[in-house]
Design an enzyme around this catalytic site. Structure first.
Site, short mmCIF file in Angstrom:
data_model
loop_
_atom_site.label_atom_id
_atom_site.label_comp_id
_atom_site.label_asym_id
_atom_site.label_seq_id
_atom_site.Cartn_x
_atom_site.Cartn_y
_atom_site.Cartn_z
N ARG A 43 -9.07 0.52 16.34
CA ARG A 43 -9.03 1.36 15.15
C ARG A 43 -10.16 0.86 14.24
O ARG A 43 -11.22 1.44 14.21
CB ARG A 43 -7.64 1.22 14.49
CG ARG A 43 -7.29 2.31 13.54
CD ARG A 43 -5.85 2.21 13.06
NE ARG A 43 -5.57 0.97 12.34
CZ ARG A 43 -4.40 0.72 11.74
NH1 ARG A 43 -3.41 1.60 11.79
NH2 ARG A 43 -4.21 -0.42 11.09
N LYS A 72 0.85 -1.20 0.00
CA LYS A 72 0.00 0.00 0.00
C LYS A 72 0.88 1.25 0.00
O LYS A 72 2.11 1.15 0.16
CB LYS A 72 -0.93 -0.01 1.21
CG LYS A 72 -0.24 0.05 2.55
CD LYS A 72 -1.21 -0.25 3.68
CE LYS A 72 -0.50 -0.34 4.99
NZ LYS A 72 -1.00 0.55 6.02
N TYR A 95 18.64 28.90 7.64
CA TYR A 95 17.56 29.66 8.27
C TYR A 95 17.74 29.70 9.79
O TYR A 95 18.05 28.70 10.41
CB TYR A 95 16.20 29.04 7.94
CG TYR A 95 15.78 29.28 6.51
CD1 TYR A 95 15.50 30.56 6.04
CD2 TYR A 95 15.68 28.22 5.62
CE1 TYR A 95 15.12 30.78 4.72
CE2 TYR A 95 15.30 28.43 4.29
CZ TYR A 95 15.03 29.72 3.85
OH TYR A 95 14.66 29.94 2.56
N MET A 98 13.91 24.05 1.52
CA MET A 98 12.98 23.35 0.62
C MET A 98 13.72 22.46 -0.40
O MET A 98 13.32 21.33 -0.65
CB MET A 98 12.10 24.36 -0.13
CG MET A 98 11.02 23.68 -0.96
SD MET A 98 10.01 24.81 -1.92
CE MET A 98 9.01 25.56 -0.68
C1 LIG Z 1 -3.79 -3.80 8.45
C2 LIG Z 1 -2.32 -3.75 8.23
N1 LIG Z 1 -1.64 -4.90 8.03
C3 LIG Z 1 -0.31 -4.92 7.83
C4 LIG Z 1 0.43 -3.75 7.80
C5 LIG Z 1 1.90 -3.82 7.61
O1 LIG Z 1 2.55 -3.35 8.75
P1 LIG Z 1 4.14 -3.23 8.79
O2 LIG Z 1 4.51 -2.25 7.75
O3 LIG Z 1 4.43 -2.76 10.17
O4 LIG Z 1 4.65 -4.59 8.50
C6 LIG Z 1 -0.23 -2.53 8.02
C7 LIG Z 1 0.55 -1.29 8.01
O5 LIG Z 1 0.18 -0.22 8.38
C8 LIG Z 1 -1.64 -2.53 8.23
O6 LIG Z 1 -2.31 -1.39 8.44
#
Ligand SMILES: Cc1ncc(COP(=O)(O)O)c(C=O)c1O
Length: 382
Positions: free
Chosen positions: A136, A35, A261, A309
């Site tokens: 969550r 992702k 800066y 930047m």
């Molecule tokens: C639902 C879920 N599974 C797996 C992962 C993978 O986690 P990691 O990157 O800590 O292995 C995430 C990461 O945010 C997640 O939200």
């Protein structure tokens, strides 16, 4: 000459890290979490590199956060199963889920209703997300039996049903809360005779008792060590992204002269400062303190002055060979062999590797290495 900042992506290192995760998973299957554009590394390129591994060595599935990320992978030619970790965001997405052959999490009542009303023409593997303590997403443990039974009554959902949950503290040395979550999930799995998918990277690395039928590593695939206390296995991870630039100017300063800066850094002695083409406009963290490590010509030195930047400044007083054009590694592997871990840089920025890696902005070209096909694929994402 083009601006010298580039994110080099080592696809062999990605494959090495995936093989490590798969090895640790043992009899469990290891999907690959890609992702957020594979944590900033480029999801299609990473998925291709993993999907082209030989049968039995490649991930049996990928995981993303949403339908759009899955669509981009399908457009990029990725044919493996893809799990939507948060399921759908509106009922209308179900038609696309089915058409693209996706798998999906279901974490709330409205999603469940949408699934039950949809009646797919072909099976959709559904992973029932349980809130075992992260608070969550997910159904409360006491709701899960009824959710499971309602889905199991539909043949198109019954075949791929699975339980999933997410750990809040798998990275910590203290196992207390981790074990509470694991126990809740084991109870449910036993009662429902359900397969389980729980383990993120830290749990894949450190808690084999949590591996279940699937593990779900993310950040470890990119070479970052998520463990509070590194393990023998986590030390074998290899960095996938190298954020590489060059010195574009040099300054000699008298003792006491300020840099950048607000003049945050002042020369404690006659000093040589290198200006590097990389700044927060590229995604480098502006919170980097003086002393944040940087490799110049393969040698470790430090940020001196606030990040701008498009530039940052580095103390090269003790690196006499530093020249305009010398290699600068913000994290990753130097041509000279030295490695600067993104985790160490993150500690100096009071953040985590995840934000640094996903934060590298599209104006930084990704340059891919290590694919079986000859040549180097350069993707400029601006
Ligand atoms: C639902 C879920 N599974 C797996 C992962 C993978 O986690 P990691 O990157 O800590 O292995 C995430 C990461 O945010 C997640 O939200």
């Amino acid at each position: 000459m083009a601006r010298p900042l580039v994110a080099d992506i080592d696809l062999d290192a990605l494959r090495h890290n995936y093989a490590l995760a798969r090895g640790l998973a043992g009899d469990s299957q290891a999907l690959a979490v890609i992702k957020a554009d594979a944590y900033g590394h480029g999801a299609v390129a990473c998925a291709r590199a993993l999907e082209s591994l030989p049968e039995g060595e490649r991930p049996p599935a990928f995981a993303v956060a949403c339908l759009e990320e899955a669509e981009a992978l399908r457009l990029g030619g990725i044919e493996s199963p893809i799990v939507l970790l948060e399921g759908i965001f509106e009922a209308a997405e179900l038609a696309r889920v089915e058409a693209l052959g996706l798998w999906m999490a279901v974490h709330s009542e409205w999603q469940l209703q949408a699934l039950l009303e949809h009646r797919p023409a072909r099976p959709i593997p559904v992973w029932v997300k349980v809130d075992s303590g992260m608070h969550r997403l997910g159904f409360a443990p006491e709701q899960v039996e009824s959710v499971w039974q309602r889905l199991a009554a539909v043949p198109e959902y019954a075949t791929g049903l699975q339980l999933m949950s997410h750990f809040a503290t798998a990275d910590a040395v203290d196992a207390g809360y981790f074990e509470t979550q694991l126990e809740r999930m084991r109870d449910l799995a036993q009662r429902l005779k359900a397969p389980l998918c729980l383990a993120n990277s830290p749990a894949t690395l450190a808690w084999p008792q949590s591996h279940g039928s699937w593990v779900r590593p993310g950040v470890m695939l990119y070479g970052s060590d998520p463990l509070e206390r590194p393990s023998e296995a986590s030390r074998r991870l290899q960095p996938v992204m190298t954020l590489r630039s060059e010195i574009i100017a040099l300054r000699d300063l008298a003792e006491g002269e300020p840099v950048g800066y607000a003049g945050r850094w002042r020369a404690p002695r006659p000093s040589r400062i290198a200006v590097v083409a990389c700044g927060y406009g590229d995604g480098y963290d502006r919170h980097a303190v003086d002393g944040t490590p940087v490799l110049v010509a393969g040698r470790c030195t430090a940020i001196a002055g606030k990040v701008s930047m498009d530039m940052l400044t580095v103390d090269v007083t003790d690196i006499p060979e530093a020249r305009i054009g010398s290699e600068v590694i913000l994290w990753g592997r130097s041509r000279h062999g030295a490695v600067l871990s993104v985790d160490e840089v993150a500690r100096h920025c009071d953040t985590i590797s995840y934000t640094l890696l996903t934060g590298v902005l599209p104006r930084v070209p990704r340059r891919y290495h290590g694919m079986a096909d000859p040549g180097t694929l350069v993707m400029n994402r601006t």
